[in-house]
Design a protein around this motif. Sequence first.
Motif, short mmCIF file in Angstrom:
data_model
loop_
_atom_site.label_atom_id
_atom_site.label_comp_id
_atom_site.label_asym_id
_atom_site.label_seq_id
_atom_site.Cartn_x
_atom_site.Cartn_y
_atom_site.Cartn_z
N SER A 1 2.12 -0.96 -7.10
CA SER A 1 2.61 -0.93 -5.72
C SER A 1 1.69 -1.67 -4.76
O SER A 1 0.50 -1.84 -5.03
N THR A 2 2.24 -1.98 -3.60
CA THR A 2 1.44 -2.57 -2.53
C THR A 2 0.75 -1.49 -1.72
O THR A 2 -0.22 -1.75 -1.02
N GLY A 3 1.28 -0.28 -1.78
CA GLY A 3 0.80 0.78 -0.90
C GLY A 3 1.56 0.82 0.42
O GLY A 3 1.37 1.71 1.22
N GLY B 1 -5.96 1.58 -7.50
CA GLY B 1 -5.95 0.99 -6.17
C GLY B 1 -5.90 2.13 -5.17
O GLY B 1 -4.90 2.85 -5.10
N ALA B 2 -7.00 2.33 -4.42
CA ALA B 2 -7.06 3.52 -3.58
C ALA B 2 -8.08 3.33 -2.49
O ALA B 2 -9.03 2.58 -2.63
N GLY C 1 -1.89 3.24 -4.65
CA GLY C 1 -1.20 3.95 -3.58
C GLY C 1 -0.84 5.36 -4.00
O GLY C 1 -0.27 5.57 -5.07
N GLY C 2 -1.22 6.33 -3.18
CA GLY C 2 -0.78 7.70 -3.43
C GLY C 2 -1.67 8.49 -4.36
O GLY C 2 -1.44 9.68 -4.57
N ILE C 3 -2.70 7.84 -4.94
CA ILE C 3 -3.59 8.60 -5.81
C ILE C 3 -4.83 8.94 -5.01
O ILE C 3 -5.78 8.18 -4.96
N GLY D 1 8.41 1.09 -6.09
CA GLY D 1 9.19 1.88 -5.13
C GLY D 1 10.44 1.15 -4.66
O GLY D 1 11.39 1.78 -4.19
N GLU D 2 10.45 -0.17 -4.80
CA GLU D 2 11.66 -0.92 -4.43
C GLU D 2 12.53 -1.22 -5.66
O GLU D 2 13.70 -1.58 -5.51
#
Lengths: 490, 290, 310
Positions: free
Chosen positions: C212-214, C281-282, C249-251, C186-187
Motif C-alpha cells: 500500500s501507499t498508506g 513500511g511504517a 500502512g496500518g501496522i 485497498g483499491e
Amino acid sequence: MATAENTLAFSGGWEYAPAPESTDHIEVASRYGLFIDGDFVRPEKGRYFDTINPATEERLSRVALAGPEDVDKAVKAARKAYSSVWSRMKPAERGKYIFRIARMLQERAREFAAIESLDGGKPIRESRDIDIPLAAAHFFYYAGWADKLEYAFPGRRPRPLGVAGQVIPWNFPLLMAAWKIAPALAAGNTVVLKPAETTPLTALKLAELIADAGLPPGVVNIVTGAGDTGSAIVEHPGVNKVAFTGSTAVGKRIQKALAGGRKSYTLELGGKAANIVFADAAIDQAVEGIVNGIFFNQGHVCCAGSRLFVQESVADEVVEKLSQRMETLIVGDPLDKNTDIGAINSKMQLDKIRDYLKVGEAEGGSLHQASGKLPRKGYWCRPAFFTGVSQSSRVVQEEIFGPVLAIQTFRTFDEALEKANNTPYGLSGGVWTDKGAKIFRMTQGLKAGVVWANTFNKFDPTSPFGGYKESGVGREGGLHGLDAYLRLGE
Amino acid sequence: MATAADRVPVAKTYKIYIDGKFPRTESGRYLAINDKRGALLANVCRSSRKDFRNAVVAARKAQPGWAKASAYLRGQILYRIAEMLEGRREQFVAELRAGGVTAKAAEQDVDRSIDRLIYFAGWADKYQQVFSAVNPVSSSHFNFSVLEPMGVVAIIAPDEPGLLGLVSNIAPAIAGGNTLVALASETEPLSAISFAEVLHASDVPAGVVNILSGLKSELIEHFASHMDVNAVVCCEGGRKQRRQVQTLAAENVKRTVFRIDTDWRDAGALNPYLIRDTQEVKTTWHPIGV
Amino acid sequence: MGTNANRADAAVGFPDLSRVPPVDEVGVNERVARFQSRSIKKASKVEALKCILSMIDLTTLEGQDTPGKVRQLCQKAIHLHDAMPGLPHVAAVCVYPNMVAVAKEALRGTDINIASVATAFPSGMSSLDLKLDDTRMAVEAGASEIDMVISRGAFLAGEYRYVFDEIVAVKEACGDAHLKVILETGELRTLDRVRRASELAMHAGADFIKTSTGKIQPAATMQVTLVMLQAIRDFFASTGRMVGMKPAGGISNAKLAIHYLVMLKETLGNAWMTPEWFRFGASSLANDVLMQLEKQATGVYQSADYFSKD
C-alpha cells in the motif's frame, strides 16, 4: 517441484519460546466417584482405575469403575427423575436449566480447556478455541428448543422417550457429552452417560457443574468405566434410547444387542472421508483444508479427511505444499499455546497408528513424515502421509484414527466421485474447486452425511452431523438432532 | 345334462416383476393361492434368494437415475400410476374379492390405494421443503441440510390389506427417490402382483420398483442381510423377526423401519414422515466470501 | 530454473494469468487467525522485536514535509533509542523524491538505505514519461530503493499488459536501485486481484512487492500480505528468484508486527527473515516496538512520553 536451490527452510532460525497454559486454576480431585442421583458416590464394588496424561504418562486421578449394579442405580435414578420431575416440568423451565449449564460452562471455559488437554492430549488451542466453546454453544442452542419442540415436527406431537443411555468416545470428551446431553434434556429425557475410560475428567467436571447449576438430582447421571460399563448401559432394560459415538465395530455390536427390542438408537461411527482437490481449486486454502482435515486433533476425528484425492495436474504441487506446511506444524506439549498437534490419546492408539505406518509401507506406499523434535516421554506421532497407495491398500480402506493421510490422484470428475464413494463408510467428504456448478454436482454425488466444500472439519450446534452407510444411523446437532430423542406421535 | 362352456376362460399366470420385466421365479417353485372356499385361484412364484439378488441388482442400477429424476417428474409418475390403477379399478376389485375380501372393502381398498398414490404424488416436490433446513452457523459459511434417498430399500409389505399395504409402502419410498424390492403379501398376493403391471404401464423406469411373491420365512433373512441394501422396511413379524432383521441388518449398519401395527386404512397412514423414514440428511458447508 | 544472481535481468516475461490460482477469502481469514493465535513470549519476543526494528522503512510521505522534518526523521533512524544499547537501526527511511537529497545528507556515514516513492505517487495518474523522470530524479538524488505504484485503473480495466510494461520500464529506469512495486491492495479490493497483480509485478522484475501507499484504507492487512507471500513462494518455486515483501500502512503496534513475522516464517521460512527480504513500511511502529523492548527488559509497562517521536 522442489530443487536444492528453491526449497524453503523452516527449521532453525527464530523459534517460538514455550508458552504453556497455566494450570494453577484447575482443580482435579485425586479420586472421583460416580455421579448418580445428584451426588458423587462410591462404586458398589469399590473399584477404581487410573486416568493418565498421555503427554507425560503420569496419573491425573483415579476414577470409579462402574459395574452393572452401579449402572442399575444410575438408570433407576434417571427413571425416577424422569417420572417425578423432568417430564413434568414446564418445558420453558427445563430450557432455563440448560441455558444455565451453557452459561456456567462459558464461565469455567478456561479450567475445562486445560483439563481436556491434560486428560486427552489435545492441544490447548483446540480445547480453548473449539471443544469448550462449541460444547457451551451446544447447550445454549438446545436449551432454546425445550419449549418449541412442536414447531420442529409439523403435524406431530413430540414426546420424550424416557431414559437415554449414552456412551461417548475419547476424541472430543466434553463436546461429545454436550452433543449427547443437551438435546436429550431439551427433549425432556433424563440421562445416564458414560465417558470414555481414557478421558473421563471433563465429564466428571461437567457433573460438578451440573450439580452447581441445581439440576434436579438424577436428571443427569455420569458413570465411568470401560466397555463393560457401556454394555451394561446399552443393555439395561430401563433405558429407552441408546446414543453411541465410537467405532463401527462396536456400533454393529450395539445394533445387534438392541435387535428385537423397543429401544431406539442413534449411532455415530467411523469414517474414511474423501477430500477431493480439483486443479482449479484455491490451492493454498485447499492445502490448509487438507491439514485441518487430517491433522486436527491428532487425526482422532471420525470425520477426518483421511483419503486425499488430488487431480493429477496439480498433484505434485499440492503434495509439495503439503509437506512444506507440515514442517511448520508444532508437535508437542498439549498445554503449550503454540502446539498444533498434541499427544496421541493412549498407548494403545499409538501402537495402532504405528502398525498402520508399517502396513502402508509394506503395501508399497511411500511414507512421508514431518521432521521436528518430539518430547521424550508421552505418546507422539509426527504428521504423516502416504503416496503411491491405491484403493486396495489397507491404509486407504481402514480408519486409522491418527495423523496419517493417504494420497491418491485422479484425472476426471467421475473417477474422483467413484473412488470417493467406494467405501463402506459415509460420514463426511470434502471438495475443493472454484467452480460452483462442480461443487454442487460433487456434493450431491458424495454418499456422506456432511460435505465440506472449500472448507473442512467445521462444526456448529445448528448443523446436523451424522453418517450414511456404515458411518452410523441418525443425526446429531441442529433441528434434525432433536428427532433422536423424541417420539413423534400424532 | 351339462353343456360345455361357450368359451374356456384364460387363467392369468402371476409372475414376479424385476427390472421392468416379468420373469418366472428362477426357483421353478410355486405357491398355490386359494379362494375362501379352498379352490385354487392361481399359482404365484415362490421367489428365491437369487430372485431377490437379481431384484437388488436391478434396483441398484436404477438408483442413481431415479434419485436424480426431478421431484416434479417423480410426482407425475406417481400420479400416472394412480391414473392407470383407476383405469383398472374393476379388475383390482374383482381380484381382491376373489381372495375373499367383501365387495365393499375391496372397493374401498382400491379407492384408497389410488388416493394414496395421489397423496404421495403431491408430496414428491414438497417434503424436501418441509424437512430441509438452512442452518444459521456462527462462522462465515452457508450451511444447509437436505434429504436424500437412502438408496435401495427392501420392503416386507403387510399381508393385509394386500394391495393397499403394498401401495402405502411403495409410494413414499419412490416419492423420496429410493428404488426398492418389495415382498408382496403372503396371503393376498394377487392384486399386488397385478399392481406391477400397473407400474409397468406407468412410466416407472425399469428397476425402480421390483416386486416378488413368496414366503417371508424364506426371504426375510436375505432382505435383512443383503450388503447392497441400504434400508429394510418391515411391516410383518413379531419380536423374533424384528430381532432377526435387526441383527442381520447390523452387518452393514442397515437402517431398519418397522411398521407393524400401522392401520393402513386409517388416515394416520397419510403423512410425509413415511417418506422421511427412508431419507438421509446431508449437510453441506460452503464459505461466504469474495 | 532462473537464478538469483542478476537483478537487472529480473523480468521473466509476461505471466500466464490463466494459471494464477484463485484465492478463497474465508480460508485466508482462517489461516491468518492461526498466525494470530501464536503466543510469542520471552526470548523469542525480544528476538522478534529487534528483528522488526531492523526491517522498518521509517516513513514520512506528506505534503507538509520539509527538510527539517526529514532531517529529524533521519536522526530518529540513526538514534532509535540510545538509552537501550545493542539495538539495530532501521532498514531505510522512505521519503518523497524532492527530499531524497536531504535524507542522503542526513544519513551520510550510516548504512541506512534511502527509499523514495516515485511514479506520481500515490495515485500514479500521470504519463509514463513523467513517471520515468520521477524515478530517475529520485535515483540520481541518491535513492537506492524506489517504491513505485502500479496503474490501478489500468489493472481494474483488464489492461494487464500495460501494467506489466510500465513496471518493466520503471525497473529499467531504476538502474541499480531496488524496485518495490506497490499494488495498492485497498483499491484492488479482492484477494484474487492481489494475487494476480503480485504475479504481474514479480514477472515484470519487481525486487519487492508492497501492499500500500498508506494513503488508501485499508492499507496493509495480514490477509493481503499472506496472499502476496504465497505468490512470492510460488514464484520462487518456479523461477528460483527470491522477491521481497513490504506490508505498509496500518501496522502500528508491536503485537501485530510480530504476527506478521510469524506469518512470514511459516510461509516463506528462514531465508526471508531479514531486512534484505522483508520490510515494514511504517511511521509509528518503531516506538511501540521500543516500548515493548523496554517492558521486556524492565518488566514495567511504558509510556510514550519517554520515547522520542522523531
